[in-house]
Design a protein around this motif. Structure first.
Motif, PDB file in Angstrom:
ATOM      1  N   PHE A   4       0.848  -1.193   0.000  1.00  0.00           N
ATOM      2  CA  PHE A   4       0.000   0.000   0.000  1.00  0.00           C
ATOM      3  C   PHE A   4       0.878   1.235   0.000  1.00  0.00           C
ATOM      4  CE2 PHE A   4      -2.397  -3.291   2.183  1.00  0.00           C
ATOM      5  CZ  PHE A   4      -3.587  -3.265   1.475  1.00  0.00           C
ATOM      6  N   ARG A   5       0.444   2.262  -0.704  1.00  0.00           N
ATOM      7  CA  ARG A   5       1.156   3.540  -0.712  1.00  0.00           C
ATOM      8  C   ARG A   5       0.833   4.329   0.551  1.00  0.00           C
ATOM      9  NH1 ARG A   5       2.177   6.423  -6.257  1.00  0.00           N
ATOM     10  NH2 ARG A   5       2.811   4.654  -7.486  1.00  0.00           N
ATOM     11  N   ARG A   6       1.800   5.148   0.964  1.00  0.00           N
ATOM     12  CA  ARG A   6       1.567   6.077   2.067  1.00  0.00           C
ATOM     13  C   ARG A   6       0.688   7.224   1.582  1.00  0.00           C
ATOM     14  NH1 ARG A   6       6.963   4.879   2.286  1.00  0.00           N
ATOM     15  NH2 ARG A   6       7.547   6.786   1.224  1.00  0.00           N
ATOM     16  N   ALA A   7      -0.002   7.866   2.514  1.00  0.00           N
ATOM     17  CA  ALA A   7      -0.785   9.050   2.190  1.00  0.00           C
ATOM     18  C   ALA A   7       0.164  10.113   1.632  1.00  0.00           C
ATOM     19  CB  ALA A   7      -1.496   9.565   3.431  1.00  0.00           C
ATOM     20  N   HIS A  63       4.648   0.679   1.589  1.00  0.00           N
ATOM     21  CA  HIS A  63       5.157  -0.403   2.437  1.00  0.00           C
ATOM     22  C   HIS A  63       4.378  -1.686   2.178  1.00  0.00           C
ATOM     23  CE1 HIS A  63       7.536   2.260   4.978  1.00  0.00           C
ATOM     24  NE2 HIS A  63       6.505   3.092   4.958  1.00  0.00           N
ATOM     25  N   TRP A  64       5.037  -2.810   2.462  1.00  0.00           N
ATOM     26  CA  TRP A  64       4.373  -4.102   2.515  1.00  0.00           C
ATOM     27  C   TRP A  64       3.784  -4.212   3.911  1.00  0.00           C
ATOM     28  CZ3 TRP A  64       3.473  -7.021  -1.575  1.00  0.00           C
ATOM     29  CH2 TRP A  64       4.242  -6.799  -2.719  1.00  0.00           C
ATOM     30  N   CYS A  65       2.517  -4.594   4.008  1.00  0.00           N
ATOM     31  CA  CYS A  65       1.836  -4.679   5.302  1.00  0.00           C
ATOM     32  C   CYS A  65       1.112  -6.003   5.447  1.00  0.00           C
ATOM     33  CB  CYS A  65       0.810  -3.550   5.437  1.00  0.00           C
ATOM     34  SG  CYS A  65       1.539  -1.918   5.512  1.00  0.00           S
ATOM     35  N   CYS A  66       0.933  -6.402   6.690  1.00  0.00           N
ATOM     36  CA  CYS A  66       0.190  -7.609   7.001  1.00  0.00           C
ATOM     37  C   CYS A  66      -0.965  -7.262   7.923  1.00  0.00           C
ATOM     38  CB  CYS A  66       1.078  -8.626   7.710  1.00  0.00           C
ATOM     39  SG  CYS A  66       2.369  -9.275   6.635  1.00  0.00           S
ATOM     40  N   PHE A  67      -2.048  -7.971   7.749  1.00  0.00           N
ATOM     41  CA  PHE A  67      -3.167  -7.824   8.668  1.00  0.00           C
ATOM     42  C   PHE A  67      -3.604  -9.188   9.184  1.00  0.00           C
ATOM     43  CE2 PHE A  67      -4.882  -8.075   4.438  1.00  0.00           C
ATOM     44  CZ  PHE A  67      -5.942  -8.948   4.542  1.00  0.00           C
ATOM     45  N   LEU A  68      -2.849 -10.197   8.852  1.00  0.00           N
ATOM     46  CA  LEU A  68      -3.153 -11.544   9.298  1.00  0.00           C
ATOM     47  C   LEU A  68      -1.839 -12.309   9.344  1.00  0.00           C
ATOM     48  CD1 LEU A  68      -5.387 -13.668   9.847  1.00  0.00           C
ATOM     49  CD2 LEU A  68      -5.302 -14.196   7.425  1.00  0.00           C
TER      50      LEU A  68
END
Length: 115
Positions: A4-7, A63-68
């Motif tokens: 996801f891109r940063r704001a 950034h690469w992000c995780c939610f699980l």
């Protein structure tokens, strides 16, 4: 993990920071926002990368992000294995012990930490 891109104008986050995804953009966890999804920045830890894969130039903007799953999170103060972890809520991206139903929760501590 997902990218996801940063704001617009947002500074880079540290690996392990808790961030909010609002309208498809990453933001600091400063204020709870309706419709926000909390995630953990996992640039150094992500093993599986979902589509679409960004170009190296695009990757500098987000950034690469995780939610699980299991990802390291920076936590302020002591925490016991099994306690809920949520954002500190001051924009630092640091986690804290959270109570389910009282605050946003991103996961459960899998290990204890003193101070």
């Amino acid at each position: 993990g997902y990218f996801f891109r940063r704001a617009e104008g947002g500074a880079a986050f540290e690996n392990g920071a808790i961030v909010m995804l609002v309208d498809g953009k990453l933001q600091p966890d400063a204020e709870a926002t309706d419709g926000a999804m909390y995630m953990v920045v996992s640039d150094k830890n992500v093993k599986w990368k979902g589509e679409p894969i960004p170009s190296p130039e695009e990757e500098q903007l987000g950034h690469w992000c995780c939610f699980l799953g299991q990802v390291p999170v920076v936590v302020d103060g002591p925490i016991k294995s099994g306690e809920y972890v949520g954002p500190k809520g001051d924009g630092s991206g640091i986690g804290r012990v959270a109570r389910l139903g009282d605050a946003p929760v991103v996961g459960i501590a899998l290990a204890s930490k003193e101070g």
